[in-house]
Design a protein around this motif. Sequence first.
Motif, PDB file in Angstrom:
ATOM      1  N   ALA A  68      -2.787 -11.212  -2.422  1.00  0.00           N
ATOM      2  CA  ALA A  68      -1.789 -10.223  -2.646  1.00  0.00           C
ATOM      3  C   ALA A  68      -0.847 -10.371  -1.118  1.00  0.00           C
ATOM      4  O   ALA A  68      -1.262 -11.072  -0.311  1.00  0.00           O
ATOM      5  CB  ALA A  68      -2.478  -8.743  -2.702  1.00  0.00           C
ATOM      6  N   ASN A  69       0.400 -10.121  -1.575  1.00  0.00           N
ATOM      7  CA  ASN A  69       1.541 -10.345  -0.576  1.00  0.00           C
ATOM      8  C   ASN A  69       1.266  -8.925   0.294  1.00  0.00           C
ATOM      9  O   ASN A  69       1.069  -7.850   0.145  1.00  0.00           O
ATOM     10  CB  ASN A  69       2.855 -10.247  -1.038  1.00  0.00           C
ATOM     11  N   TYR A  70       1.451  -9.193   1.602  1.00  0.00           N
ATOM     12  CA  TYR A  70       0.902  -8.257   2.825  1.00  0.00           C
ATOM     13  C   TYR A  70       1.950  -7.184   2.299  1.00  0.00           C
ATOM     14  O   TYR A  70       1.564  -5.920   2.410  1.00  0.00           O
ATOM     15  CB  TYR A  70       1.161  -8.724   4.158  1.00  0.00           C
ATOM     16  N   HIS A  71       3.168  -7.227   2.384  1.00  0.00           N
ATOM     17  CA  HIS A  71       4.154  -6.417   2.124  1.00  0.00           C
ATOM     18  C   HIS A  71       4.073  -5.330   1.071  1.00  0.00           C
ATOM     19  O   HIS A  71       4.282  -4.049   0.819  1.00  0.00           O
ATOM     20  CB  HIS A  71       5.594  -6.575   2.225  1.00  0.00           C
ATOM     21  N   ILE A  76       2.103  -0.036  -1.100  1.00  0.00           N
ATOM     22  CA  ILE A  76       1.223   0.777  -2.087  1.00  0.00           C
ATOM     23  C   ILE A  76       0.274   1.584  -1.246  1.00  0.00           C
ATOM     24  O   ILE A  76       0.134   2.957  -1.559  1.00  0.00           O
ATOM     25  CB  ILE A  76       0.439  -0.148  -2.858  1.00  0.00           C
ATOM     26  N   ILE A  77      -0.123   1.345   0.088  1.00  0.00           N
ATOM     27  CA  ILE A  77      -1.057   2.216   0.718  1.00  0.00           C
ATOM     28  C   ILE A  77      -0.335   2.949   1.799  1.00  0.00           C
ATOM     29  O   ILE A  77      -1.053   3.336   2.783  1.00  0.00           O
ATOM     30  CB  ILE A  77      -2.326   1.357   1.286  1.00  0.00           C
ATOM     31  N   ASN A  78       1.009   2.910   1.753  1.00  0.00           N
ATOM     32  CA  ASN A  78       1.910   3.492   2.850  1.00  0.00           C
ATOM     33  C   ASN A  78       1.262   4.884   3.151  1.00  0.00           C
ATOM     34  O   ASN A  78       1.793   5.389   4.253  1.00  0.00           O
ATOM     35  CB  ASN A  78       3.238   3.435   2.608  1.00  0.00           C
ATOM     36  N   ASN A  84       0.059  -0.393   8.223  1.00  0.00           N
ATOM     37  CA  ASN A  84       0.204  -1.730   8.459  1.00  0.00           C
ATOM     38  C   ASN A  84      -0.974  -2.370   8.873  1.00  0.00           C
ATOM     39  O   ASN A  84      -0.843  -3.693   8.386  1.00  0.00           O
ATOM     40  CB  ASN A  84       1.484  -1.777   9.553  1.00  0.00           C
ATOM     41  N   VAL A  85      -1.764  -1.970   9.850  1.00  0.00           N
ATOM     42  CA  VAL A  85      -2.965  -2.645  10.009  1.00  0.00           C
ATOM     43  C   VAL A  85      -3.956  -2.662   9.170  1.00  0.00           C
ATOM     44  O   VAL A  85      -4.499  -3.911   8.774  1.00  0.00           O
ATOM     45  CB  VAL A  85      -3.500  -1.593  11.235  1.00  0.00           C
ATOM     46  N   LYS A  86      -4.158  -1.501   8.226  1.00  0.00           N
ATOM     47  CA  LYS A  86      -5.102  -1.555   7.003  1.00  0.00           C
ATOM     48  C   LYS A  86      -4.584  -2.403   5.914  1.00  0.00           C
ATOM     49  O   LYS A  86      -5.558  -3.149   5.155  1.00  0.00           O
ATOM     50  CB  LYS A  86      -5.112  -0.062   6.498  1.00  0.00           C
ATOM     51  N   ALA A  87      -3.247  -2.811   5.776  1.00  0.00           N
ATOM     52  CA  ALA A  87      -3.117  -4.001   4.820  1.00  0.00           C
ATOM     53  C   ALA A  87      -3.403  -4.967   5.168  1.00  0.00           C
ATOM     54  O   ALA A  87      -4.053  -5.908   4.160  1.00  0.00           O
ATOM     55  CB  ALA A  87      -1.381  -3.938   4.650  1.00  0.00           C
ATOM     56  N   ARG A  88      -3.232  -5.588   6.145  1.00  0.00           N
ATOM     57  CA  ARG A  88      -3.923  -6.756   6.648  1.00  0.00           C
ATOM     58  C   ARG A  88      -5.351  -6.937   6.678  1.00  0.00           C
ATOM     59  O   ARG A  88      -6.041  -7.894   6.243  1.00  0.00           O
ATOM     60  CB  ARG A  88      -3.582  -7.305   8.304  1.00  0.00           C
ATOM     61  N   LYS A  89      -6.418  -5.870   6.880  1.00  0.00           N
ATOM     62  CA  LYS A  89      -7.605  -5.685   6.897  1.00  0.00           C
ATOM     63  C   LYS A  89      -8.121  -5.851   5.683  1.00  0.00           C
ATOM     64  O   LYS A  89      -9.085  -6.416   5.143  1.00  0.00           O
ATOM     65  CB  LYS A  89      -8.013  -4.539   7.629  1.00  0.00           C
TER      66      LYS A  89
END
Length: 204
Positions: A68-71, A76-78, A84-89
């Motif tokens: 998936a694309n990070y952005h 979606i999880i905003n 921002n940290v959780k998206a990468r995790k």
Amino acid sequence: MDRKRAIKQLNKIKNLAKEIRLAADSWEEDWKTLIAILLSARTRDKVTIPVAENLFNKYGSLEKLATANYHDVKRIINSVNYSNVKARKVIGCAKMLLSLYNGRVPNDFNKLVELPGIGRKSANVFLAEKGYDRIGVDTHVAQISRKLGWTKHKNPALIERDLERLFPRKMWREINWILVRFGQSYTNKREKNLLLEKINQIKD
């Protein structure tokens, strides 16, 4: 603290807690359970669950989530804290599950805590959800345990140790489930403290 008294107190809390779905509940696949737990850190379950559902609707497999694309994931999880940290995790966790475990979530504490975004509490909550005898110590568990004299510690690992000594092993996996539901059932601090004061008066 006497074990018999602590068990009575925990059972009373269980009776007072309302039936609330927690972030770890009711997912049909283990990886979804784990990702939902990751997302729930420092975020209310009632916020986390619809966010996780939206994420899984968009990325219906671990393979899709891993690429998936990070952005897109962050968007979606905003609503969850530290998105921002959780998206990468989330993406990193999906990739590692695929590369190391063929997409299966290991039922091993030491392996779980090596995954991005999965700490001691999250690993224990996942294992307890899978039926293992573990205690996930989050804010609710820590605060209520200190309030009732089950522990004097603030360090989650030490609280976990105290609870393991106090309660019989067969009750361990219920402790987080019960205390978090109770904590989320009574969001008014005064009301919650009054209930805990009454529970603290329970004798052997």
